[in-house]
Motif scaffolding. Structure first.
Motif, PDB file in Angstrom:
ATOM      1  N   PRO A 405     -15.912  -7.102   1.926  1.00 52.87           N
ATOM      2  CA  PRO A 405     -16.102  -8.172   2.918  1.00 52.87           C
ATOM      3  C   PRO A 405     -14.827  -8.933   3.259  1.00 52.87           C
ATOM      4  CG  PRO A 405     -17.897  -8.184   1.321  1.00 52.87           C
ATOM      5  CD  PRO A 405     -16.890  -7.195   0.819  1.00 52.87           C
ATOM      6  N   ASN A 406     -13.869  -8.997   2.312  1.00 46.10           N
ATOM      7  CA  ASN A 406     -12.618  -9.721   2.582  1.00 46.10           C
ATOM      8  C   ASN A 406     -11.604  -8.877   3.351  1.00 46.10           C
ATOM      9  OD1 ASN A 406     -11.707  -7.911   0.666  1.00 46.10           O
ATOM     10  ND2 ASN A 406     -11.075  -9.455  -0.834  1.00 46.10           N
ATOM     11  N   GLY A 407     -11.987  -7.664   3.756  1.00 48.12           N
ATOM     12  CA  GLY A 407     -11.100  -6.813   4.529  1.00 48.12           C
ATOM     13  C   GLY A 407     -10.316  -5.817   3.710  1.00 48.12           C
ATOM     14  N   GLN A 408     -10.309  -5.943   2.379  1.00 51.32           N
ATOM     15  CA  GLN A 408      -9.606  -4.975   1.551  1.00 51.32           C
ATOM     16  C   GLN A 408     -10.320  -3.626   1.602  1.00 51.32           C
ATOM     17  OE1 GLN A 408      -9.398  -6.767  -2.342  1.00 51.32           O
ATOM     18  NE2 GLN A 408      -7.487  -7.835  -1.888  1.00 51.32           N
ATOM     19  N   GLU A 409      -9.552  -2.574   1.371  1.00 58.75           N
ATOM     20  CA  GLU A 409     -10.079  -1.218   1.452  1.00 58.75           C
ATOM     21  C   GLU A 409      -9.468  -0.388   0.330  1.00 58.75           C
ATOM     22  OE1 GLU A 409     -10.669   1.558   5.287  1.00 58.75           O
ATOM     23  OE2 GLU A 409      -8.584   1.433   4.638  1.00 58.75           O
ATOM     24  N   VAL A 410     -10.324   0.325  -0.415  1.00 58.80           N
ATOM     25  CA  VAL A 410      -9.864   1.195  -1.494  1.00 58.80           C
ATOM     26  C   VAL A 410     -10.621   2.512  -1.394  1.00 58.80           C
ATOM     27  CG1 VAL A 410      -9.327  -0.742  -3.033  1.00 58.80           C
ATOM     28  CG2 VAL A 410     -11.582   0.360  -3.151  1.00 58.80           C
ATOM     29  N   ALA A 411     -10.158   3.491  -2.150  1.00 59.06           N
ATOM     30  CA  ALA A 411     -10.857   4.771  -2.253  1.00 59.06           C
ATOM     31  C   ALA A 411     -11.363   4.940  -3.678  1.00 59.06           C
ATOM     32  CB  ALA A 411      -9.922   5.928  -1.886  1.00 59.06           C
ATOM     33  N   TYR A 412     -12.542   5.499  -3.803  1.00 55.10           N
ATOM     34  CA  TYR A 412     -13.063   5.858  -5.123  1.00 55.10           C
ATOM     35  C   TYR A 412     -13.005   7.373  -5.258  1.00 55.10           C
ATOM     36  CZ  TYR A 412     -14.275   1.065  -5.992  1.00 55.10           C
ATOM     37  OH  TYR A 412     -14.187  -0.283  -6.206  1.00 55.10           O
ATOM     38  N   VAL A 413     -12.522   7.829  -6.416  1.00 55.98           N
ATOM     39  CA  VAL A 413     -12.215   9.234  -6.629  1.00 55.98           C
ATOM     40  C   VAL A 413     -12.692   9.653  -8.011  1.00 55.98           C
ATOM     41  CG1 VAL A 413     -10.173   9.164  -5.139  1.00 55.98           C
ATOM     42  CG2 VAL A 413      -9.924   8.678  -7.589  1.00 55.98           C
ATOM     43  N   VAL A 414     -12.693  10.946  -8.243  1.00 56.66           N
ATOM     44  CA  VAL A 414     -12.751  11.460  -9.605  1.00 56.66           C
ATOM     45  C   VAL A 414     -11.314  11.718 -10.026  1.00 56.66           C
ATOM     46  CG1 VAL A 414     -13.517  13.312 -11.103  1.00 56.66           C
ATOM     47  CG2 VAL A 414     -15.037  12.459  -9.321  1.00 56.66           C
ATOM     48  N   MET A 415     -10.847  10.969 -11.018  1.00 61.13           N
ATOM     49  CA  MET A 415      -9.465  11.037 -11.468  1.00 61.13           C
ATOM     50  C   MET A 415      -9.398  11.742 -12.822  1.00 61.13           C
ATOM     51  SD  MET A 415      -8.821   7.172 -12.907  1.00 61.13           S
ATOM     52  CE  MET A 415      -7.653   7.732 -14.162  1.00 61.13           C
ATOM     53  N   ARG A 416      -8.193  11.907 -13.301  1.00 64.65           N
ATOM     54  CA  ARG A 416      -7.971  12.457 -14.633  1.00 64.65           C
ATOM     55  C   ARG A 416      -6.981  11.572 -15.359  1.00 64.65           C
ATOM     56  NH1 ARG A 416      -6.651  18.756 -14.048  1.00 64.65           N
ATOM     57  NH2 ARG A 416      -6.716  18.551 -16.322  1.00 64.65           N
ATOM     58  N   GLY A 417      -7.165  11.419 -16.686  1.00 60.60           N
ATOM     59  CA  GLY A 417      -6.241  10.581 -17.440  1.00 60.60           C
ATOM     60  C   GLY A 417      -6.653  10.425 -18.891  1.00 60.60           C
TER      61      GLY A 417
END
Length: 738
Positions: A405-417
């Motif tokens: 809602p605040n305008g921020q944008e991210v991606a959700y992924v399957v990562m490794r670590g």
């Protein structure tokens, strides 16, 4: 009727229905006169410098309906008894034309069983007539109905209230492998057939109301994208834009190679993006179909990556647009050995990941490209993974793009670590859910491309889950089960391996469980244990009761979650569609399984789930599928041998997917005098005796002792025979194929 009369009539009708009148634009009048509107000029498009929220295109088209929509051509829609369609319904593949796989619509827990289709009967057994679904098939909704592509059975429309089949159509008679797209403007469903034709159906009846033929064909899942007044789709070497009202061609773009992904659309840049078999990513101007840019982001070559090669593929994936950052995300399928390279397991810090991928670019599996020019914006710290076995790793999960809602944008992924969620911690055990940053400012201390660790139910790197999201709920479709979590705390202090983003469990779904006893609610609150392959996951719902590994017989390589129309839909890897809704989980809604009567009413013959009994036969491997469930002796030549550490695979074609195979599990290796891969090399003709079972959609025999395998023509015998027939070849020349 004169166009002015029609506009006045529509205005009056809309006013009577409580909809405020609007003045039609010149573009509307063009459509009303029967000709498609002209494409937007560069002057009318939003310039790339504007942010997502400042975009005038998006301010007027938040529901995905362009200003060029028409009232005239679809005047009868005013009189139809349409169910209202929410502006945030999941109406096309990956939710929207940007393919974000994200929706703001949330169904709050608790959830209860609503209905199931193509899955269990009333007792939790496999329904007669059950069938597979094509890979990547997602349910979409609109008009109070659920639509799903079903391969050679066409497309089904289900009643969202109870799952009953409303209609089943297969326009063109080929196969429907692509998720359809529902248009709330017109009450139409756009369906792409493998015969290369885009069909427009009346979503209420399934009747064909228009079509556009390309003259090409493809078996790939290539779901159309719907935005404004047009439909975008890929077929053959081209990407097409078709006017949804007239079904006339607006433009087509020649990629110079088969297009292996469906298109995605960026409203801010007015660009259509797709990727082709030769690993080029193409950005196409929606104004006229001309090329904006074309880039090949990877150093790899095109081709099946197999178990170890420098090849890569884009098929079975799709571009994902991060509109707020002006990016398109492109996922590649790499080779099996990338599970263990360049790290085993992957490191636990972003600096090491980024520096290592910069030095070894062949292991970059996800690319972030600027929509402005196609240049690589940053390195994404996302390792390769997928869901396969025996040296074969199909395309893995695509990212999800979420805007806050605040305008921020991210991606959700399957990562490794590192650290892993389970032991041993190696390349197969280092996968988990992750949040990937798209800039250097959203979370202090993180750069664009960095990943933040999350809590989640464990899954291996060769069993990665397909992602989707609804609000703060993140879902993963695994071939055995479905995981669901609510993100609780993603504050800047979190996101490391030792202090990950915290989540809480939502109800999970498993294929078949009997640890709770059967109930019409299908609910098991504490834990779920898979029948026939005892893995334990958090509590939730089981699809089948005491039915074993249903997914092996009906394998589709894909499971997914969709949230729409107040309902949570889960498509399992065996092709069952389960609907959940808000309510007491111990009090199931009236559900409707796919009964034989329903199947017969739609011209589908119920299919027995067990083969008829026959005497113990000797059969070629090509006929093994017909003898599933029986003891038989199967004969053929081994073409593929692979040891993945858990089993030795003897495949009768290369790659082994789609054909009979023999598996020798690691627990039985001690029964063999030598390693099985040495005893039975490629080129050996054998007969194998045992019960033919299902494994990931293919027939198999599990060989637990060497007495089950008779060698008819060993490799050395074949070499000797070839040498006697062709001494030059035996001594170093080319050998003919065995």
């Amino acid at each position: 009727m004169h166009p002015r009369f029609q506009v006045v009539l529509v205005t009056v009708l809309l006013t009577l229905c409580g909809v405020p009148p609007t003045t039609p634009s010149p573009a509307r009048l063009n459509v009303e006169s029967g000709s498609p509107p002209p494409p937007p000029s560069a002057a009318t498009r939003n310039p790339p410098s504007l942010s997502y929220l400042e975009s005038p295109v998006l301010q007027t088209n938040l529901s995905g309906i362009a200003l060029t929509a028409t009232s005239r051509l679809f005047l009868p829609a005013v009189f139809r008894n349409f169910y209202p369609t929410s502006p945030d319904e999941w109406t096309q593949h990956a939710h929207d034309a940007q393919r974000t796989s994200y929706t703001n619509q949330v169904v709050p827990p608790p959830w209860r069983w609503k209905w199931a289709w193509n899955g269990p009967d009333a007792q939790g057994r496999v329904s007669p007539g059950k069938f597979r679904l094509p890979r990547n098939s997602q349910p979409v909704t609109g008009g109070g109905r659920v639509y799903i592509a079903a391969g050679d059975r066409g497309v089904f429309a289900l009643n969202n209230t109870n799952g009953a089949v409303l209609w089943n159509r297969n326009p063109g008679g080929a196969r429907i492998h692509s998720t359809p797209a529902y248009d709330p403007d017109t009450g139409s469903l756009f369906v792409l057939s493998t015969n290369g034709t885009l069909y427009r159906l009346n979503a209420a009846t399934g009747e064909t109301t228009g079509q556009f033929a390309t003259g090409a064909a493809s078996d790939l899942p290539l779901p159309p994208a719907l935005f404004g007044d047009r439909v975008f789709f890929s077929m053959g070497n081209r990407v097409y834009a078709v006017h949804k009202a007239s079904m006339s061609l607006l433009w087509s773009y020649d990629a110079g190679a088969p297009v292996h992904t469906p298109p995605a659309y960026s409203p801010s840049y007015d660009l259509v993006v797709a990727a082709s078999q030769d690993l080029y990513v193409h950005a196409i101007r929606n104004a006229n179909g001309s090329r904006a840019w074309r880039v090949k982001p990877t150093v790899r070559q095109s081709g099946d990556p197999g178990s170890a090669s420098n090849n890569a593929e884009v098929k079975n994936g799709w571009p994902v647009i991060a509109e707020g950052h002006g990016l398109v995300l492109i996922k590649l399928r790499l080779d099996w050995d990338a599970l263990w390279n360049p790290w085993n397991p992957w490191p636990g810090d972003n600096i090491t990941m980024r520096n290592g991928l910069a030095a070894r670019p062949e292991y970059q599996a996800l690319f972030a490209l600027r929509l402005a020019d196609g240049s690589q914006a940053f390195i994404t710290n996302v390792g390769h993974g997928g869901f396969g076995d025996g040296g074969y790793l199909p395309m893995g999960p695509q990212p999800v793009v979420k805007r806050f809602p605040n305008g921020q944008e991210v991606a959700y992924v399957v990562m490794r670590g590192f650290p892993c969620l389970q032991s041993p911690c190696d390349g197969r055990g280092d996968s988990r859910l992750g949040e990937m940053l798209l800039d250097d400012t959203t979370v202090p201390g993180y750069r664009a491309g960095d990943v933040r660790f999350m809590q989640n139910t464990f899954f291996p790197t060769d069993e990665q889950v397909n992602l989707s999201m609804a609000g703060d709920f993140i879902f993963g479709g695994h071939w055995m089960f479905g995981i669901a979590h609510e993100i609780v705390d993603r504050s800047p202090s979190r996101g490391t391996g030792s202090n990950p983003i915290s989540t809480r469990n939502l109800p999970h779904i498993i294929t078949s469980a009997s640890n709770c006893g059967f109930s019409p609610s299908h609910y098991c609150p504490d834990r779920l244990v898979q029948d026939g392959d005892p893995r334990t996951i958090p509590g939730g719902f089981y699809i089948y009761y005491n039915q074993g590994r249903v997914y092996d017989q009906y394998w589709t390589e894909y499971a997914t979650w969709v949230v729409s129309n107040g309902t949570i839909y889960f498509v399992s890897a065996d092709g069952a569609l389960v609907a959940l809704e808000h309510g007491d989980p111990l009090s199931a809604a009236e559900n409707s399984a796919l009964s034989p009567e329903t199947l017969s009413a739609h011209g589908i013959s119920p299919i027995s789930t067990t083969a008829s009994l026959r005497p113990d036969p000797l059969i070629p491997y090509t006929e093994a599928r017909a003898y599933a469930g029986q003891i038989a002796t199967v004969e053929g030549v081994i073409r593929f041998v692979f040891n993945n550490g858990q089993a030795v695979y003897l495949g009768f074609q290369n790659p082994h997917q789609g054909a009979f195979k023999v598996r020798i599990l690691s627990s039985d290796w001690k029964a063999f005098p030598r390693p099985p891969e040495q005893l039975y090399p490629a080129g050996t003709r054998i007969r194998v005796h045992g019960k033919i079972e299902w494994y990931q959609g293919d027939p198999q025999i599990i060989a637990r002792a060497p007495t089950q395998i008779q060698i008819l023509k060993p490799l050395w015998w074949a070499d000797l025979a070839l040498g006697l027939r062709n001494p030059a070849g035996w001594l170093g020349g080319d050998k003919e194929e065995r």
